[in-house]
Design a protein around this motif. Structure first.
Motif, mmCIF file in Angstrom:
data_model
loop_
_atom_site.group_PDB
_atom_site.id
_atom_site.type_symbol
_atom_site.label_atom_id
_atom_site.label_comp_id
_atom_site.label_asym_id
_atom_site.label_seq_id
_atom_site.Cartn_x
_atom_site.Cartn_y
_atom_site.Cartn_z
ATOM 1 N N SER A 108 2.085 13.887 -0.922
ATOM 2 C CA SER A 108 0.947 13.552 -0.071
ATOM 3 C C SER A 108 -0.205 13.068 -0.937
ATOM 4 N N LYS A 109 -1.262 12.641 -0.286
ATOM 5 C CA LYS A 109 -2.428 12.110 -0.995
ATOM 6 C C LYS A 109 -3.016 13.128 -1.965
ATOM 7 N N LYS A 136 -4.031 12.633 -7.480
ATOM 8 C CA LYS A 136 -4.957 12.829 -8.598
ATOM 9 C C LYS A 136 -4.234 13.281 -9.856
ATOM 10 N N ALA A 137 -3.291 14.213 -9.715
ATOM 11 C CA ALA A 137 -2.533 14.664 -10.886
ATOM 12 C C ALA A 137 -1.677 13.527 -11.441
ATOM 13 N N ASN A 176 -4.463 5.813 -4.781
ATOM 14 C CA ASN A 176 -4.396 6.480 -3.477
ATOM 15 C C ASN A 176 -3.833 5.552 -2.417
ATOM 16 N N VAL A 177 -4.238 4.284 -2.487
ATOM 17 C CA VAL A 177 -3.785 3.312 -1.495
ATOM 18 C C VAL A 177 -2.316 2.968 -1.694
ATOM 19 N N THR A 178 -1.892 2.802 -2.946
ATOM 20 C CA THR A 178 -0.570 2.233 -3.209
ATOM 21 C C THR A 178 0.542 3.262 -3.409
ATOM 22 N N ASP A 231 13.145 3.178 -0.075
ATOM 23 C CA ASP A 231 13.371 4.599 -0.308
ATOM 24 C C ASP A 231 12.882 4.928 -1.711
ATOM 25 N N GLY A 232 11.628 5.382 -1.818
ATOM 26 C CA GLY A 232 11.044 5.641 -3.129
ATOM 27 C C GLY A 232 10.456 7.030 -3.240
ATOM 28 N N GLN A 233 10.282 7.470 -4.487
ATOM 29 C CA GLN A 233 9.695 8.786 -4.735
ATOM 30 C C GLN A 233 8.988 8.771 -6.089
ATOM 31 N N ALA A 234 7.819 9.398 -6.138
ATOM 32 C CA ALA A 234 7.070 9.561 -7.380
ATOM 33 C C ALA A 234 7.054 11.026 -7.776
#
Length: 374
Positions: free
Chosen positions: A9-10, A14-15, A39-41, A54-57
């Motif tokens: 989530s948003k 920051k981390a 935050n936007v991207t 289908d992505g993940q950070a």
């Protein structure tokens, strides 16, 4: 011990952003990305690209502090275009530590394998149509807007993890005040019988984004690794760039009324944000806009220049590309810019490279796309 946490989530952004500062924050040539833009991207499902794929950070932590980050994606448009069972990674930042790099990539590889992929390329943040490639030439010089900057150990780390070079993309830079390209192009057009049929116009109006996207998707379709941009993503990117991009710096070349070429030029926003620490609050917005709109910047970047595939290798196509670049040089001069970087270009795209080198401009930076089997 390294802990890997998914970005869900948003509040996790920051981390993720701070991981880049941990890795490169002390390098004066590194311009921290704006927290607002991340935050936007990168917030999940926040962009047309994220919703379509289908992505993940993830962020890597040690003793509670962020020390690395990575993003992995199954890009459906890429798979439809190439059918190569290949995923991508990007948004890569990490301190120089074996355990951090291994944990990040083990996590990303597992995500891609779990989705039936057998190969990975990158870095792409988040696709070949966005920021791509890892800097391998040009260390010690400031990065330009939306291009990768990395210390030498990043490439060494990727190679240690089994990655090999797949493709190099290049950046050329020149002095716009020393360039005689506008004068040469003007003389060539004066001798050319078809000159009146070739016109340039600023890409404004309700149909502009669709026309640009159509030319871009056609012109780049035969390039290595090309992936079409959806109209939804194109509109999103245009809206994101609107606050910083002068209205007449995206130009379409028409041949007898048909759009056949496009060029986009942008001020080097990194010059405006390099000392903001990635933050626009409380006074960063004012500083950035003052530098962009009032005091001016001395460098610009041309990230897009090209013509439709059907016009490549023709007199019309060559003249359109030359006219677009000459127009950009003139506009950069009028804006008070001194330097122009044209990037990225595939290292083997001799037609565009020869045009840019004749500006004149010199090879200053190389970014590398890496690959490996999963």
């Amino acid at each position: 011990m390294v802990e890997i946490r998914p970005l869900t989530s948003k509040r996790d952004v920051k981390a993720f952003w701070r991981a880049g500062l941990a890795a490169q924050g002390r390098d004066p040539n590194y311009a921290p990305p704006l927290l607002h833009e991340l935050n936007v991207t990168i917030t999940p499902r926040n962009t047309p690209f994220a919703r379509a794929n289908d992505g993940q950070a993830w962020t890597a932590f040690r003793d509670g502090e962020p020390v690395g980050r990575i993003y992995a994606v199954k890009n459906h448009a890429h798979l439809a275009a190439h059918g190569d069972a290949t995923g991508q990674f990007g948004f890569l930042e990490a301190i120089d530590d074996d355990a951090v790099w291994e944990a990040l990539f083990e996590t990303a590889f597992g995500f891609l394998r779990g989705r039936g992929l057998t190969r990975v390329t990158g870095p792409y943040s988040a696709s070949v149509n966005h920021e791509c490639g890892l800097l391998v030439k040009g260390y010690g010089t400031p990065s330009t807007t939306h291009t990768n900057y990395a210390p030498p150990y990043y490439a060494a780390r990727l190679e240690k993890l089994g990655f090999r070079p797949a493709k190099d993309i290049v950046g050329y830079e020149g002095d716009v005040n020393a360039s005689r390209l506008p004068e040469r192009v003007a003389r060539a057009r004066a001798r050319w019988r078809g000159s009146r049929d070739l016109t340039l116009r600023s890409a404004v109006g309700p149909d502009a984004v669709a026309q640009i996207n159509d030319v871009y998707n056609d012109g780049w379709s035969g390039n290595w690794g090309a992936v079409p941009v959806s109209i939804e993503e194109a509109r999103f990117l245009a809206e994101l760039a609107q606050p910083i991009l002068p209205r007449d710096w995206t130009v379409i070349a028409d041949w007898r009324g048909e759009p056949i070429g496009v060029l986009t030029m942008a001020p080097d926003v990194n010059q405006a944000i390099h000392d903001l620490g990635g933050r626009l609050a409380p006074f960063g917005w004012a500083k950035m806009l003052w530098r962009l709109k009032v005091s001016g910047l001395n460098r610009v970047r041309v990230p897009v220049i090209g013509v439709r595939r059907g016009w490549r290798g023709t007199r019309v196509g060559a003249m359109a590309a030359a006219a677009l670049l000459a127009d950009a040089v003139e506009k950069a001069r009028k804006a008070g810019a001194e330097r122009m970087e044209v990037s990225w270009m595939l290292k083997d795209n001799r037609n565009v490279i020869n045009l840019v080198a004749g500006m004149p401009a010199e090879l200053t930076k190389v970014w590398r796309i890496y690959e490996r089997e999963l």
